[in-house]
Scaffold this motif. Structure first.
Motif, short mmCIF file in Angstrom:
data_model
loop_
_atom_site.label_atom_id
_atom_site.label_comp_id
_atom_site.label_asym_id
_atom_site.label_seq_id
_atom_site.Cartn_x
_atom_site.Cartn_y
_atom_site.Cartn_z
N LEU A 1 0.31 -1.41 0.10
CA LEU A 1 0.17 0.55 0.31
C LEU A 1 0.85 1.27 -0.02
O LEU A 1 1.45 1.49 0.37
N HIS B 1 -2.94 0.26 -4.56
CA HIS B 1 -1.94 -0.89 -4.75
C HIS B 1 -1.49 -1.52 -5.32
O HIS B 1 -1.11 -1.48 -6.02
N SER C 1 0.22 -5.61 3.52
CA SER C 1 -0.69 -6.07 4.41
C SER C 1 -1.39 -7.37 3.86
O SER C 1 -0.94 -7.01 2.43
N SER D 1 -3.88 -7.34 8.14
CA SER D 1 -2.69 -7.24 9.46
C SER D 1 -1.53 -6.14 8.56
O SER D 1 -1.76 -6.71 7.18
N SER D 2 -0.89 -5.90 8.69
CA SER D 2 0.32 -5.23 7.96
C SER D 2 1.52 -5.22 8.33
O SER D 2 1.61 -5.47 9.96
N THR E 1 10.63 -6.77 3.62
CA THR E 1 9.81 -6.08 3.84
C THR E 1 10.12 -4.58 4.42
O THR E 1 10.14 -3.56 3.52
N GLN F 1 -10.08 -5.58 3.31
CA GLN F 1 -10.05 -4.33 4.25
C GLN F 1 -8.74 -5.46 5.39
O GLN F 1 -8.71 -6.51 5.00
N GLU F 2 -7.90 -4.15 5.68
CA GLU F 2 -6.87 -4.93 6.49
C GLU F 2 -7.04 -5.45 8.00
O GLU F 2 -7.51 -5.26 7.98
N SER G 1 5.31 -2.94 8.50
CA SER G 1 5.47 -1.79 8.35
C SER G 1 7.06 -1.28 8.68
O SER G 1 7.50 -2.27 9.15
N GLN H 1 3.18 -12.80 9.48
CA GLN H 1 3.53 -11.87 10.49
C GLN H 1 5.39 -12.05 10.68
O GLN H 1 5.97 -11.59 11.09
N MET I 1 -4.93 -8.87 2.90
CA MET I 1 -5.83 -7.86 3.29
C MET I 1 -7.48 -9.50 3.20
O MET I 1 -7.11 -10.36 2.90
N ARG J 1 3.41 0.35 3.68
CA ARG J 1 2.99 -1.07 4.10
C ARG J 1 2.79 -2.16 3.03
O ARG J 1 2.15 -2.10 2.59
#
Length: 206
Positions: free
Chosen positions: A15, A46, A188, A203-204, A76, A200-201, A206, A69, A190, A186
């Protein structure tokens, strides 16, 4: 026969930061576009890492979140620390997109992430494939192969690093002074809960 449409479905997106939205507003003003009247995508602005997919019955959302995660921090950091230079406004299938200069390291990392998360994608049977593939216009031989392998045809050399704009395919837009570079804020994960609902997000990183 089980319907292949079994929500929710998921995707991995990069994003852009808030500056991108400001730059797009400037772009619209420069080209006399009423931003408020544009039909905005359910995906939002995106860059795709893993295209939307239905979750395999072998995995739960919790396992998908756990996998997300623990994505390597080096990956990242690289994806989010770089600035990506806009090459031109281009066309991709039926969309007008901002195309970025090719970056082999970026492509390698994004493609590796796509492969890793393909484990969670529901594999469709022949009946479901016949229904699902109707989402796409006529595919090339290579695109068809990628669809059969990855559940989505526009990966690797059948696509390029881009962000889709909610605009008709008009070639005389001026983006030079408004959108010339992009940074991502970030990575993400979705989720879409139903047909035509916005993603909708959940988890993200960053």
């Amino acid at each position: 026969m089980t319907n292949h449409i079994q929500f929710p479905r998921y995707c991995l997106f990069l994003l852009p930061d808030k500056k991108f939205n400001n730059d797009f507003d400037i772009f619209c003003k420069q080209n006399s576009i009423d931003n408020s009247l544009l039909e905005k995508s359910i995906y939002g602005f995106h860059s795709t890492v893993k295209a939307p997919f239905y979750l395999s019955h072998l995995y739960s959302e919790e396992l998908l979140l756990e996998k997300f995660q623990i994505i390597d921090k080096k990956t990242t950091n690289f994806l989010l620390s770089n600035t990506y230079i806009v090459n031109k406004l281009d066309r991709l299938k039926n969309s007008l997109v901002l195309k970025f200069h090719q970056d082999d390291d970026f492509d390698l990392m994004v493609n590796n992430l796509m492969r890793e998360f393909d484990l969670f994608r529901k594999t469709l049977n022949n009946f479901e494939i016949k229904k699902d593939i109707m989402r796409f216009d006529k595919l090339s031989d290579k695109e068809l192969i990628y669809y059969q392998i990855w559940g989505y045809p526009f990966y690797f050399e059948c696509s390029f690093h881009h962000i889709t704009l909610p605009l008709s395919q008009v070639s005389n837009y001026d983006y030079i002074n408004s959108i010339h570079e992009v940074k991502y804020e970030r990575l993400s994960l979705m989720r879409q809960n139903g047909m035509n609902e916005n993603f909708q997000e959940i988890s993200s990183l960053s």
